[in-house]
Enzyme design. Structure first.
Site, PDB file in Angstrom:
ATOM      1  N   LYS A 256       1.008  -1.359  -0.125  1.00  0.00           N
ATOM      2  CA  LYS A 256      -0.179  -0.186  -0.217  1.00  0.00           C
ATOM      3  C   LYS A 256       0.480   1.171   0.150  1.00  0.00           C
ATOM      4  O   LYS A 256       1.797   1.281   0.938  1.00  0.00           O
ATOM      5  CB  LYS A 256      -0.669   0.214   1.424  1.00  0.00           C
ATOM      6  N   ASP A 261      -2.904  10.058   3.635  1.00  0.00           N
ATOM      7  CA  ASP A 261      -4.287   9.812   3.792  1.00  0.00           C
ATOM      8  C   ASP A 261      -4.769  10.641   5.127  1.00  0.00           C
ATOM      9  O   ASP A 261      -5.115  10.439   5.984  1.00  0.00           O
ATOM     10  CB  ASP A 261      -4.143   8.125   4.562  1.00  0.00           C
ATOM     11  N   LYS A 268     -10.330  12.021   8.449  1.00  0.00           N
ATOM     12  CA  LYS A 268     -10.012  12.061   9.774  1.00  0.00           C
ATOM     13  C   LYS A 268      -9.966  13.417  10.760  1.00  0.00           C
ATOM     14  O   LYS A 268     -10.017  14.248  10.296  1.00  0.00           O
ATOM     15  CB  LYS A 268      -8.991  11.650   9.217  1.00  0.00           C
ATOM     16  N   ARG A 342      -7.328  -0.592   1.026  1.00  0.00           N
ATOM     17  CA  ARG A 342      -7.933  -1.776  -0.082  1.00  0.00           C
ATOM     18  C   ARG A 342      -8.612  -1.070  -1.288  1.00  0.00           C
ATOM     19  O   ARG A 342      -7.934  -2.388  -2.839  1.00  0.00           O
ATOM     20  CB  ARG A 342      -9.266  -2.376   0.638  1.00  0.00           C
TER      21      ARG A 342
END
Ligand code: BES
Ligand code: ZN
Ligand code: ZN
Length: 487
Positions: A256, A261, A268, A342
């Site tokens: 990954k 992120d 977040k 994913r």
């Protein structure tokens, strides 16, 4: 403009084996904890200091031949790693103090090993010395004099061979740390690809190819493009191919590579978001491991794939509720844009398996916060479709001092990742680490597959063993050792 960053990869200490002491080199000696025979008084004094022998304790001797006493506790190999790490830190600060006091900086020191120390002890000590003093800083200060060389004083005849392997393993861990510690204002997907290509340069039988967003669109990498679509820095697919002559087994390693992120539109919380600059730690360990595998000339074909993207917030971000078509055609119903790992792995797994027809596939990813709850931050989770592969990973980890724990691919949860509008559901709720693994399994078909969720151990906030705060490089050494097990 001055380069704002330290060189990547950074330089490791030089490690030499010697059986003679050179005069003038500061010396450390290793001391086991007192046994019952030593009685209540404990160990005999050295230069006026009574050694504790506790693993991780380093005591300074004011005068005499030996300058440091490093405890190795009960003398188990593991304690040597701890001792090496503590020692290299103590010696580095002594060097700093010397320089401050206007003395000439020593650049080498020697460590005397006990007579009974075997190859395993030498290896563990070396890991501690090479990685325990690891630092990554970005500062305006001029670089200060630092340690260059450690000399191990031992008569052990296998020490030199053991160290050749340890040096590459440690270099892999340190390089993975460098990549993951690099701040995301520098570390775009393109930077990651360029760095991988630069570092692979000159290593025989190793090539690196970087695909850009145009190629990804032509080929239908919908997961990578969806996740990377919100960022001004476009995604890349990094492909590393190591093709030694005569090798028969072919392994595919996928990592990954989320260079930051934010969570995307499912954003977040601010607390801790900065830590997501290490969200490409899985990709980092793949790049570093493939480099080391090639440098060690292991007789196994290896392909590394790192889908690299930044998960960001903008008018072109992907949305919850979107349906995304992956490489190969399968579609995913997006439930939460923060489950981006994913999405990019799904594309890369299908592509890598179709193109290379590997004998086994292993992926590494900081995939789910849930794994930190399950296993804490010092153990990686292994999901595998075959017992033998799970065991290979765990055993490889044991040999290099990385702890793994097998997690189940629970069949009764398999239906929760089935889609209603699309083929698969991305974030269905339930036990986070397990459903993420079940989602990935939808993209691997019949090939033996192991998924390493390293969300916990990929970073540390405390020092332990040869780990220092920040990115740990966890899994790099396991992967090299795992590939070696197929040789
Ligand atoms: N990168 C995170 C996982 C993570 C969390 C790694 C903490 C290291 C430390 C991942 O992309 C993520 O956000 N996962 C979500 C998935 C959820 C939205 C289904 C999670 O684990 O909360
Ligand atoms: Zn996320
Ligand atoms: Zn993530």
């Amino acid at each position: 403009m001055r380069n704002p960053l330290p060189p990547v990869p950074g330089k490791l200490l030089e490690l030499e084996v010697s059986d003679d002491l050179r005069r003038g080199t500061p010396l450390a000696t290793l001391i086991a904890a007192p046994s019952e025979e030593d009685g209540d008084a404990g160990l005999a004094e050295i230069g006026g200091v009574r050694p504790t022998g506790k693993a991780g304790d380093v005591q300074t001797v004011p005068a005499g031949r030996v300058r440091w006493l490093a405890g190795v506790g009960d003398g188990e190999p593991k304690q040597y790693r701890k001792a090496g790490a503590a020692l290299v830190r103590a010696v580095s600060s002594a060097l700093e103090e010397d320089v401050k006091a206007g003395q000439k900086a020593f650049r080498a020191f020697a460590v005397e090993l006990p007579e009974d120390a075997g190859a395993e002890h030498v290896e563990e000590l070396a890991f501690g010395l090479l990685l325990g003093g690891y630092r990554f800083t970005v500062t305006a200060e001029e670089p200060k004099p630092s340690l260059r060389t450690v000399r191990l004083i031992t008569r052990h005849k296998d020490a030199t061979d053991a160290l050749d392997r340890v040096r590459e393993l440690a270099a892999a861990a340190a390089f993975a740390r460098d990549l993951a510690n690099t701040p995301s204002n520098v570390k775009t997907p393109a930077w990651l690809a360029d760095t991988a290509a630069r570092v692979a340069g000159g290593i025989p039988n190793l090539t690196v190819t970087a695909r850009d967003e145009k190629w990804l669109a032509e080929q239908g990498f919908g997961g990578v493009l969806a996740v990377g679509g919100g960022s001004a820095a476009p995604p890349r697919l990094i492909e590393l191919e190591y093709r030694p002559r005569g090798a028969t087994t072919h392994l595919l390693l996928v990592g990954k590579g989320i260079t930051f992120d934010t969570g995307g539109l499912s954003i977040k919380p601010a607390d801790g978001m900065h830590l997501m600059r290490t969200d490409m730690a899985g990709g980092a360990v793949i790049i570093a491991a493939v480099r080391a595998i090639a440098a060690l000339r292991l007789p196994v074909k290896v392909t590394g794939l790192v889908p690299a993207a930044e998960n960001h917030v903008s008018g072109s971000s992907y949305r919850p509720g979107d349906i995304v078509r992956h490489y190969g055609g399968k579609t995913t119903e997006v439930g939460n844009t923060d489950a981006e790992g994913r999405m990019v792995l799904a594309d890369a797994l299908v592509y890598g398996i179709k193109k290379h027809k590997p004998d086994a596939v292993i992926d590494a990813a900081t995939l789910t916060g849930a794994m930190k709850v399950s296993l804490g931050v010092r153990t990686g989770g292994v999901f595998a479709t075959e017992d033998a592969l799970a065991e290979r990973v765990t055993k490889a980890g044991e040999r290099v001092g990385e702890a793994w724990w097998r997690m189940p691919l629970l069949e009764d949860l398999a239906e929760t990742v089935q889609g209603s509008l699309g083929d698969v559901r991305q974030a269905p709720g339930g036990p986070g680490g397990i459903v993420a693994a079940l989602f990935l399994r939808e993209f691997v078909g019949d090939v033996p597959w192991a998924h390493l969720d390293i969300a916990g151990p990929a970073r540390a906030d405390k020092s332990y063993a040869d780990v220092v705060p920040g990115a740990t490089g966890f899994a790099a050494r396991t992967l090299v050792e795992l590939v070696a097990s197929y040789a």
